[in-house]
Each structure stands twice: as C-alpha cells, then as structure tokens.
Design a protein around this motif. Structure first.
Motif, PDB file in Angstrom:
ATOM      1  N   ASP A 189       0.810  -1.215   0.000  1.00 21.01           N
ATOM      2  CA  ASP A 189       0.000   0.000   0.000  1.00 21.01           C
ATOM      3  C   ASP A 189       0.846   1.268   0.000  1.00 21.01           C
ATOM      4  O   ASP A 189       0.426   2.301  -0.533  1.00 21.01           O
ATOM      5  CB  ASP A 189      -0.929   0.016   1.217  1.00 21.01           C
ATOM      6  CG  ASP A 189      -1.955  -1.100   1.207  1.00 21.01           C
ATOM      7  OD1 ASP A 189      -2.303  -1.567   0.100  1.00 21.01           O
ATOM      8  OD2 ASP A 189      -2.404  -1.504   2.292  1.00 21.01           O
ATOM      9  N   LEU A 190       2.022   1.207   0.620  1.00 17.32           N
ATOM     10  CA  LEU A 190       2.886   2.384   0.662  1.00 17.32           C
ATOM     11  C   LEU A 190       3.341   2.759  -0.747  1.00 17.32           C
ATOM     12  O   LEU A 190       3.326   3.933  -1.136  1.00 17.32           O
ATOM     13  CB  LEU A 190       4.101   2.118   1.556  1.00 17.32           C
ATOM     14  CG  LEU A 190       3.805   1.745   3.010  1.00 17.32           C
ATOM     15  CD1 LEU A 190       5.109   1.457   3.761  1.00 17.32           C
ATOM     16  CD2 LEU A 190       3.027   2.850   3.719  1.00 17.32           C
ATOM     17  N   ILE A 191       3.754   1.757  -1.525  1.00 17.67           N
ATOM     18  CA  ILE A 191       4.145   1.994  -2.913  1.00 17.67           C
ATOM     19  C   ILE A 191       2.957   2.510  -3.715  1.00 17.67           C
ATOM     20  O   ILE A 191       3.076   3.466  -4.492  1.00 17.67           O
ATOM     21  CB  ILE A 191       4.700   0.697  -3.535  1.00 17.67           C
ATOM     22  CG1 ILE A 191       6.029   0.305  -2.869  1.00 17.67           C
ATOM     23  CG2 ILE A 191       4.882   0.840  -5.040  1.00 17.67           C
ATOM     24  CD1 ILE A 191       6.552  -1.055  -3.288  1.00 17.67           C
ATOM     25  N   ALA A 192       1.796   1.877  -3.525  1.00 15.48           N
ATOM     26  CA  ALA A 192       0.595   2.292  -4.253  1.00 15.48           C
ATOM     27  C   ALA A 192       0.243   3.742  -3.953  1.00 15.48           C
ATOM     28  O   ALA A 192      -0.036   4.530  -4.872  1.00 15.48           O
ATOM     29  CB  ALA A 192      -0.573   1.375  -3.887  1.00 15.48           C
ATOM     30  N   ALA A 193       0.269   4.113  -2.673  1.00 19.26           N
ATOM     31  CA  ALA A 193      -0.106   5.477  -2.282  1.00 19.26           C
ATOM     32  C   ALA A 193       0.885   6.505  -2.829  1.00 19.26           C
ATOM     33  O   ALA A 193       0.489   7.579  -3.283  1.00 19.26           O
ATOM     34  CB  ALA A 193      -0.179   5.580  -0.758  1.00 19.26           C
ATOM     35  N   GLY A 194       2.183   6.190  -2.789  1.00 24.56           N
ATOM     36  CA  GLY A 194       3.181   7.104  -3.325  1.00 24.56           C
ATOM     37  C   GLY A 194       3.034   7.297  -4.822  1.00 24.56           C
ATOM     38  O   GLY A 194       3.129   8.425  -5.337  1.00 24.56           O
ATOM     39  N   ALA A 195       2.788   6.205  -5.549  1.00 29.74           N
ATOM     40  CA  ALA A 195       2.600   6.299  -7.001  1.00 29.74           C
ATOM     41  C   ALA A 195       1.339   7.089  -7.342  1.00 29.74           C
ATOM     42  O   ALA A 195       1.340   7.924  -8.256  1.00 29.74           O
ATOM     43  CB  ALA A 195       2.530   4.897  -7.602  1.00 29.74           C
ATOM     44  N   MET A 196       0.259   6.847  -6.597  1.00 34.25           N
ATOM     45  CA  MET A 196      -0.985   7.588  -6.830  1.00 34.25           C
ATOM     46  C   MET A 196      -0.780   9.089  -6.618  1.00 34.25           C
ATOM     47  O   MET A 196      -1.302   9.909  -7.382  1.00 34.25           O
ATOM     48  CB  MET A 196      -2.087   7.057  -5.908  1.00 34.25           C
ATOM     49  CG  MET A 196      -2.636   5.699  -6.303  1.00 34.25           C
ATOM     50  SD  MET A 196      -3.691   4.937  -5.028  1.00 34.25           S
ATOM     51  CE  MET A 196      -4.954   6.193  -4.820  1.00 34.25           C
ATOM     52  N   LYS A 197      -0.031   9.433  -5.609  1.00 36.17           N
ATOM     53  CA  LYS A 197       0.271  10.844  -5.343  1.00 36.17           C
ATOM     54  C   LYS A 197       0.987  11.477  -6.537  1.00 36.17           C
ATOM     55  O   LYS A 197       0.674  12.606  -6.943  1.00 36.17           O
ATOM     56  CB  LYS A 197       1.125  10.952  -4.082  1.00 36.17           C
ATOM     57  CG  LYS A 197       1.476  12.372  -3.661  1.00 36.17           C
ATOM     58  CD  LYS A 197       2.320  12.348  -2.393  1.00 36.17           C
ATOM     59  CE  LYS A 197       2.765  13.752  -2.009  1.00 36.17           C
ATOM     60  NZ  LYS A 197       3.647  13.724  -0.798  1.00 36.17           N
ATOM     61  N   ALA A 198       1.924  10.745  -7.116  1.00 39.56           N
ATOM     62  CA  ALA A 198       2.658  11.249  -8.282  1.00 39.56           C
ATOM     63  C   ALA A 198       1.742  11.356  -9.507  1.00 39.56           C
ATOM     64  O   ALA A 198       1.791  12.350 -10.247  1.00 39.56           O
ATOM     65  CB  ALA A 198       3.842  10.344  -8.578  1.00 39.56           C
ATOM     66  N   PHE A 199       0.915  10.323  -9.729  1.00 39.53           N
ATOM     67  CA  PHE A 199      -0.004  10.361 -10.870  1.00 39.53           C
ATOM     68  C   PHE A 199      -0.911  11.596 -10.788  1.00 39.53           C
ATOM     69  O   PHE A 199      -1.085  12.320 -11.773  1.00 39.53           O
ATOM     70  CB  PHE A 199      -0.865   9.097 -10.916  1.00 39.53           C
ATOM     71  CG  PHE A 199      -0.110   7.830 -11.222  1.00 39.53           C
ATOM     72  CD1 PHE A 199       0.963   7.830 -12.099  1.00 39.53           C
ATOM     73  CD2 PHE A 199      -0.473   6.622 -10.626  1.00 39.53           C
ATOM     74  CE1 PHE A 199       1.661   6.657 -12.385  1.00 39.53           C
ATOM     75  CE2 PHE A 199       0.216   5.453 -10.910  1.00 39.53           C
ATOM     76  CZ  PHE A 199       1.288   5.473 -11.785  1.00 39.53           C
ATOM     77  N   ARG A 200      -1.474  11.816  -9.618  1.00 43.07           N
ATOM     78  CA  ARG A 200      -2.393  12.944  -9.455  1.00 43.07           C
ATOM     79  C   ARG A 200      -1.665  14.271  -9.619  1.00 43.07           C
ATOM     80  O   ARG A 200      -2.210  15.217 -10.195  1.00 43.07           O
ATOM     81  CB  ARG A 200      -3.086  12.860  -8.095  1.00 43.07           C
ATOM     82  CG  ARG A 200      -4.012  11.645  -7.953  1.00 43.07           C
ATOM     83  CD  ARG A 200      -4.763  11.649  -6.640  1.00 43.07           C
ATOM     84  NE  ARG A 200      -5.697  12.748  -6.576  1.00 43.07           N
ATOM     85  CZ  ARG A 200      -5.970  13.444  -5.478  1.00 43.07           C
ATOM     86  NH1 ARG A 200      -5.362  13.143  -4.343  1.00 43.07           N
ATOM     87  NH2 ARG A 200      -6.840  14.420  -5.497  1.00 43.07           N
ATOM     88  N   ALA A 201      -0.431  14.355  -9.095  1.00 43.74           N
ATOM     89  CA  ALA A 201       0.350  15.588  -9.221  1.00 43.74           C
ATOM     90  C   ALA A 201       0.638  15.920 -10.682  1.00 43.74           C
ATOM     91  O   ALA A 201       0.822  17.097 -11.034  1.00 43.74           O
ATOM     92  CB  ALA A 201       1.658  15.456  -8.444  1.00 43.74           C
TER      93      ALA A 201
END
Length: 272
Positions: A189-201
């Motif tokens: 989940d940590l990897i998923a959340a970090g990647a999602m943050k980048a995608f949205r940014a």
C-alpha cells in the motif's frame, strides 16, 4: 519477540508491524505469558545477544523475520529453545513459520484488476527485495499467464517501498517520459499510495486514467484520495497464531515443524 533488522528499508513502526505485535501481545496476556520485545541487528554479535536473552529467562522466541534471508537464520538454527518465524518462510528451515499467502493474494488482486480494466496491468515492484515481495511477484505473473497475456508485455516500475520514496521515483519516471500502464498492481500500500500521489500531481485521474491496487490494507488506504482498493492481511490474527503456536510448543514439548499460511481477501474501494 525478536525484530530482526537489516538495511532499515522495512520500518517496524508502521501500522502493519504494530498490528502483528498487538496480536502476539494480546494472546500472551490471555495465557499468562510475558512478552518482551527485543531488536537484533545483522551488524551485531547475534549469537551473543540470543544467549543473553535466554540467560535472562526467555523460554521461546517469535522471530519477526520480514527482512531475513536464509543465511540470517544460522545463529538461531541450533538454539535449544522453540522459535516461530513470523512473516517469512524458507523451505530449508525446520522452524515453524507463520506467513501471508502472498501468491494467492497477489493473484487475486491482479486477476480482479484485469477483469475490471480489460487490459494488461503494469507492476509497481519494490526496489528492496524481501520474500513477501518476491512471492507477490510470482502471484502477479501467475495471473498474467492465467489470463493469456505475455509476461514481457507488462510495464514494470521499480519503486522505493515507502510513500515518499515511491512518489519521488514515480515522479522521475513520469518526467522522463517513460511509458505508463493504464492500471497497476503494487507490492504494498505504501508503494501504491506514493505512485498515486505522483499520478495525481501530474494530472492523471484515478481510476479513470490509471487504476491502482495495493496489498496489506493499511489504515492509509481509507484516507488517500481516492480510497485504495487492496488485499487485506489479517495482521493481528497472524500475531495471535504465532503466539498460540509458540506457547503450544513450550507446553507440549513435542512438535513437528509446520508452515502456517494466513489467507487474504480483496477489499474493494475507489482506486479501480
């Protein structure tokens, strides 16, 4: 309970490990045993520390071996004391093990992603190698094969297994113009959340442009935006099972080593 520490890439103060510890502690209290938590670092004289623990009155060890490789078990192999290896497993060891069924969990996650998105998923793979992540990789590729897809056609990004680390790594990938998939399975989940943050940014909508599924069902899954679809791991139950098995061995004396695999299930939220 012994926390075996190596590189420090796996943080033992996360909700995942706190829940494991709570499960162990609750069962120990219920049965009248005292729980002491000790940290052992691979740079130390491990054999001497273990002897000190036994001299101080330890009657059994639950060894949190998330970061361990098979060679790290050598100081433990000849101890005349019951040991349960928690959150890891090696075929060559004769220790009792309590671990996640990572392969089935990752297969379930990837198969669900394929059925929902009708396309070949990408893979957000941890840059730090531990047994859990390697088994999840196996489950991911089993689902790819099961659905008649080619392993070589999955887009794979290697990311640091932390929110900020994964965010920075994914930002670099996007800024470098690397090809992106329209959906991803992440090792945790940590990897998923970090990647999602980048995608949205970078202006990608989730799940419309890119869908993501994680693994572990940590508390952050319910407060990231959108909420994260993931694989639930019953962490407290894992801890309880480790303590229950250890106390059974202590009290019954005779035992045959077992490998207990804890099942997982899918939690559907809004990231797919």
């Amino acid at each position: 309970m012994i926390f075996y520490k190596k590189s420090g890439a796996v943080l033992t103060d996360t909700p995942f490990f706190l829940a494991l510890t709570e499960g162990v502690e609750n069962y120990c209290q219920h049965t009248g045993y005292s729980l002491n938590i000790k940290y052992v670092y691979d740079t130390e004289n491990v054999q001497q520390k273990l002897e000190d623990f036994i001299y101080a009155g330890a009657v059994g060890f639950i060894l949190l071996g998330t970061e361990m490789m098979v060679e790290d078990l050598r100081p433990f192999a000849f101890l005349d004391i019951p040991i349960i290896l928690l959150d890891n497993h090696f075929r060559s060891t004769k220790m009792d093990c309590v671990q996640i069924n990572n392969v089935d969990g990752a297969f379930t996650a990837t198969n669900y992603l394929i059925n929902k998105k009708r396309t070949q998923p990408g893979y957000l793979h941890s840059s730090y190698s531990i047994t859990n992540f390697e088994e999840r990789s196996d489950g991911f590729y089993k689902a790819i094969k099961y659905n008649g897809m080619s392993r070589s056609k999955s887009i794979v990004h290697t990311l640091t297994p932390s929110v900020e680390g994964a965010y920075e790594d994914m930002m670099s990938i996007i800024q470098n113009g690397e090809e992106l998939a329209s959906c991803y399975f992440a090792d945790n989940d940590l990897i998923a959340a970090g990647a999602m943050k980048a995608f949205r940014a970078c202006g990608y909508a989730i799940p419309q442009d890119i869908a993501v599924i994680g693994f572990d069902d940590m508390p952050l899954c319910t407060y990231v935006e959108p909420t994260l679809t993931t694989i639930h791991v019953p962490k407290k139950y894992m801890g309880k099972m480790a303590a229950e098995r250890l106390i059974s061995i202590i009290e019954n004396k005779l035992f045959y080593p077992v490998n207990i695999q804890i099942g997982t299930h899918l939690i559907k939220r809004n990231s797919i």
